[in-house]
Scaffold this motif. Structure first.
Motif, short mmCIF file in Angstrom:
data_model
loop_
_atom_site.label_atom_id
_atom_site.label_comp_id
_atom_site.label_asym_id
_atom_site.label_seq_id
_atom_site.Cartn_x
_atom_site.Cartn_y
_atom_site.Cartn_z
N ALA A 42 -16.31 -0.76 -21.92
CA ALA A 42 -15.69 -1.02 -22.86
C ALA A 42 -16.82 -2.66 -23.40
O ALA A 42 -17.37 -2.33 -24.25
CB ALA A 42 -14.66 -2.19 -22.25
N TYR B 181 -14.95 -9.56 -21.67
CA TYR B 181 -15.49 -8.29 -20.54
C TYR B 181 -16.57 -8.32 -19.66
O TYR B 181 -16.48 -7.32 -18.89
CB TYR B 181 -15.83 -7.17 -21.79
CG TYR B 181 -13.91 -6.13 -22.22
CD1 TYR B 181 -13.34 -5.21 -21.16
CD2 TYR B 181 -13.01 -6.49 -22.83
CE1 TYR B 181 -12.76 -4.93 -21.13
CE2 TYR B 181 -12.10 -5.66 -23.42
CZ TYR B 181 -11.43 -5.45 -22.18
OH TYR B 181 -10.81 -4.19 -22.61
N CYS C 39 -19.87 -1.17 -25.15
CA CYS C 39 -19.42 -0.02 -26.24
C CYS C 39 -19.10 -1.59 -26.93
O CYS C 39 -19.42 -0.98 -28.68
CB CYS C 39 -18.46 0.51 -25.98
SG CYS C 39 -17.98 2.16 -25.39
N LEU C 40 -18.50 -2.58 -26.56
CA LEU C 40 -18.10 -3.24 -27.78
C LEU C 40 -19.90 -3.89 -28.32
O LEU C 40 -19.55 -4.34 -29.41
CB LEU C 40 -17.23 -4.32 -27.28
CG LEU C 40 -15.98 -3.90 -26.91
CD1 LEU C 40 -15.17 -5.69 -26.44
CD2 LEU C 40 -14.91 -4.33 -27.98
N THR D 168 -18.63 4.16 -30.92
CA THR D 168 -17.95 3.33 -29.48
C THR D 168 -17.20 2.42 -29.88
O THR D 168 -16.51 2.10 -28.54
CB THR D 168 -20.07 2.34 -29.34
OG1 THR D 168 -19.69 1.62 -30.52
CG2 THR D 168 -20.64 3.00 -29.08
N ALA E 205 -15.01 2.40 -27.09
CA ALA E 205 -14.23 1.00 -26.13
C ALA E 205 -12.30 1.43 -26.18
O ALA E 205 -12.01 0.80 -25.99
CB ALA E 205 -14.47 0.01 -27.27
N THR F 103 -15.93 -9.70 -25.99
CA THR F 103 -17.08 -9.21 -25.68
C THR F 103 -17.56 -10.06 -24.16
O THR F 103 -17.93 -9.67 -23.04
CB THR F 103 -18.18 -9.12 -26.46
OG1 THR F 103 -17.53 -7.85 -28.07
CG2 THR F 103 -19.16 -7.97 -25.46
N SER G 26 -11.04 3.08 -23.93
CA SER G 26 -11.67 2.42 -22.38
C SER G 26 -10.34 1.59 -22.17
O SER G 26 -10.35 1.45 -20.74
CB SER G 26 -12.74 1.77 -22.24
OG SER G 26 -13.60 3.04 -22.48
#
Length: 146
Positions: free
Chosen positions: A59, A20, A62-63, A70, A74, A17, A77
């Motif tokens: 992404a 990202y 969602c993470l 989500t 993800a 995460t 994505s």
């Protein structure tokens, strides 16, 4: 017993995460600058950078949320991201005239140390692992309920 995607928030999930998030920030900043200052120079490349930034943001969000919905978003994505980096990466070599300036995905992410190529693969592997863990928990929960 409520089954959650809390595994997404464990050590490797947090690291993924964070990466990202960094890419969401860097790609957004780069795309914003390019769209405002240099759009006429390479509209295709800069529009792709903005699209990539949007995928990274989606992404990341969602993470962070980590729900069933989500989790699925993800996955989509990451698939879009992987397809984008593969297609744009190949086209940036076969049709360089279209990519007059580099985007995040040009050259398979060479400008970012190929992380844009590796990141969706790692993301998909992690999301698959988390999904399996949740499905196992759901099965155990259903067995206990019956």
């Amino acid at each position: 017993m409520a089954v959650t995607y809390s595994a997404m928030h464990s050590g490797p999930g947090r690291a993924l995460t964070a990466v990202y998030g960094v890419f969401a920030l860097s790609a957004s900043a780069r795309a914003g600058y390019q769209l405002i200052r240099e759009f006429d120079e390479a509209p295709v490349a800069y529009s792709l950078s903005a699209f990539a930034a949007g995928i990274y943001i989606l992404a990341t969000v969602c993470l962070v949320i980590g729900s069933r919905t989500t989790h699925r978003i993800a996955i989509v994505s990451c698939i879009i991201e992987l397809m984008g980096v593969l297609v744009v990466g190949a086209l940036s070599f076969t049709h360089p005239e279209v990519f007059q300036a580099p985007s995040v995905w040009s050259g398979f992410g060479i400008g970012y140390g190929f992380i844009p190529l590796v990141l969706p693969v790692v993301g998909l592997l992690w999301l698959a692992r988390v999904g399996r863990r949740v499905r196992t928990q759901e099965s155990a929960s259903q067995l206990q309920a019956s």
